[in-house]
Design a protein around this motif. Structure first.
Motif, PDB file in Angstrom:
ATOM      1  N   MET A   1      43.001  21.623 -34.608  1.00 52.82           N
ATOM      2  CA  MET A   1      41.815  21.190 -33.876  1.00 52.82           C
ATOM      3  C   MET A   1      40.759  20.726 -34.885  1.00 52.82           C
ATOM      4  SD  MET A   1      39.566  23.483 -31.287  1.00 52.82           S
ATOM      5  CE  MET A   1      38.330  22.751 -30.298  1.00 52.82           C
ATOM      6  N   PRO A   2      40.211  19.532 -34.711  1.00 59.55           N
ATOM      7  CA  PRO A   2      39.198  19.042 -35.650  1.00 59.55           C
ATOM      8  C   PRO A   2      37.973  19.960 -35.713  1.00 59.55           C
ATOM      9  CG  PRO A   2      39.952  17.275 -34.224  1.00 59.55           C
ATOM     10  CD  PRO A   2      40.529  18.550 -33.686  1.00 59.55           C
ATOM     11  N   PHE A  40      37.612  15.816 -49.467  1.00 60.06           N
ATOM     12  CA  PHE A  40      36.632  14.984 -48.762  1.00 60.06           C
ATOM     13  C   PHE A  40      36.992  14.974 -47.275  1.00 60.06           C
ATOM     14  CE2 PHE A  40      34.667  10.938 -47.450  1.00 60.06           C
ATOM     15  CZ  PHE A  40      33.394  11.120 -47.973  1.00 60.06           C
ATOM     16  N   PRO A  41      36.006  14.952 -46.383  1.00 61.70           N
ATOM     17  CA  PRO A  41      36.293  14.973 -44.941  1.00 61.70           C
ATOM     18  C   PRO A  41      37.178  13.816 -44.494  1.00 61.70           C
ATOM     19  CG  PRO A  41      33.912  15.014 -45.356  1.00 61.70           C
ATOM     20  CD  PRO A  41      34.578  14.852 -46.663  1.00 61.70           C
ATOM     21  N   PHE A  88      36.570  17.289 -40.211  1.00 62.16           N
ATOM     22  CA  PHE A  88      37.658  17.879 -40.985  1.00 62.16           C
ATOM     23  C   PHE A  88      38.832  18.164 -40.068  1.00 62.16           C
ATOM     24  CE2 PHE A  88      33.729  18.824 -43.119  1.00 62.16           C
ATOM     25  CZ  PHE A  88      34.020  18.598 -44.450  1.00 62.16           C
ATOM     26  N   ALA A  89      40.017  18.267 -40.641  1.00 63.39           N
ATOM     27  CA  ALA A  89      41.224  18.539 -39.859  1.00 63.39           C
ATOM     28  C   ALA A  89      41.144  19.903 -39.186  1.00 63.39           C
ATOM     29  CB  ALA A  89      42.464  18.450 -40.743  1.00 63.39           C
ATOM     30  N   SER A  90      40.462  20.847 -39.818  1.00 62.89           N
ATOM     31  CA  SER A  90      40.390  22.211 -39.284  1.00 62.89           C
ATOM     32  C   SER A  90      39.208  22.935 -39.913  1.00 62.89           C
ATOM     33  CB  SER A  90      41.674  22.974 -39.626  1.00 62.89           C
ATOM     34  OG  SER A  90      41.783  23.131 -41.031  1.00 62.89           O
ATOM     35  N   GLU A  91      38.909  24.102 -39.389  1.00 61.56           N
ATOM     36  CA  GLU A  91      37.856  24.929 -39.969  1.00 61.56           C
ATOM     37  C   GLU A  91      38.245  25.347 -41.387  1.00 61.56           C
ATOM     38  OE1 GLU A  91      35.166  28.876 -38.923  1.00 61.56           O
ATOM     39  OE2 GLU A  91      36.663  28.181 -37.484  1.00 61.56           O
ATOM     40  N   ALA A  92      39.516  25.609 -41.603  1.00 62.95           N
ATOM     41  CA  ALA A  92      39.998  25.983 -42.940  1.00 62.95           C
ATOM     42  C   ALA A  92      39.785  24.830 -43.925  1.00 62.95           C
ATOM     43  CB  ALA A  92      41.467  26.380 -42.885  1.00 62.95           C
ATOM     44  N   GLN A  96      37.576  24.887 -47.382  1.00 59.49           N
ATOM     45  CA  GLN A  96      38.039  24.456 -48.705  1.00 59.49           C
ATOM     46  C   GLN A  96      37.066  23.444 -49.310  1.00 59.49           C
ATOM     47  OE1 GLN A  96      41.950  23.115 -47.600  1.00 59.49           O
ATOM     48  NE2 GLN A  96      42.909  25.020 -48.317  1.00 59.49           N
ATOM     49  N   PHE A  97      36.636  22.487 -48.506  1.00 64.33           N
ATOM     50  CA  PHE A  97      35.654  21.491 -48.959  1.00 64.33           C
ATOM     51  C   PHE A  97      34.382  22.181 -49.422  1.00 64.33           C
ATOM     52  CE2 PHE A  97      31.749  19.342 -47.527  1.00 64.33           C
ATOM     53  CZ  PHE A  97      31.748  18.212 -48.318  1.00 64.33           C
ATOM     54  N   PHE A  98      33.858  23.059 -48.590  1.00 65.40           N
ATOM     55  CA  PHE A  98      32.591  23.727 -48.876  1.00 65.40           C
ATOM     56  C   PHE A  98      32.682  24.521 -50.176  1.00 65.40           C
ATOM     57  CE2 PHE A  98      29.302  26.939 -48.442  1.00 65.40           C
ATOM     58  CZ  PHE A  98      28.222  26.183 -48.001  1.00 65.40           C
TER      59      PHE A  98
END
Length: 137
Positions: A1-2, A40-41, A88-92, A96-98
């Motif tokens: 889920m995005p 990157f998003p 992002f592809a997911s909350e995870a 990772q980005f953050f």
């Protein structure tokens, strides 16, 4: 889920909308792509508030000479200058980005560029829930 994040960003006093856009697009965005690397998003969308030169009847201290073209509400509701959407592809993936871009060295580089044209004290961010779109087909 995005997983989608919205940021409401304001320019510094004395920075025009054109300068703000130019610095975001030409300085900040390439740096974000560089420091985020593979994290990157999926999408990084910028929506800039349309402003006109000349004092509006409801001018605000932040935008005394560049009122927004408000359809509903008041000028004070639109004192930010851009809505930034990160998808992002997911909350995870967002996590990772953050974590990746907030290492001290990378965060310092990003902050140094943002501080040239953004009023970071006015920045706001929120995680979106469901996003529903209706298309005219």
């Amino acid at each position: 889920m995005p997983h989608t994040i919205l940021f409401f960003v304001s320019r510094k006093q004395g920075i025009s909308m054109e300068e703000f856009k130019t610095q975001y697009e030409n300085d900040l965005l390439p740096l974000l792509k560089e420091v985020a690397g593979p994290h990157f998003p999926l999408e990084h969308t910028r929506r800039y508030i349309k402003r006109t030169e000349g004092q509006g009847k409801e001018a605000t201290p932040r935008n005394p000479d560049t009122p927004a073209q408000v359809l509903v509400g008041a000028q004070a509701d639109f004192d930010y200058d851009a809505i930034i959407e990160l998808k992002f592809a997911s909350e995870a993936a967002f996590g990772q980005f953050f974590q990746f871009v907030h290492t001290p060295e990378k965060a310092a580089r990003v902050t140094a560029v943002e501080d040239r044209f953004m009023d970071r004290s006015q920045m706001r961010g929120v995680v979106l829930g469901d996003v529903v779109a209706t298309k005219n087909e």
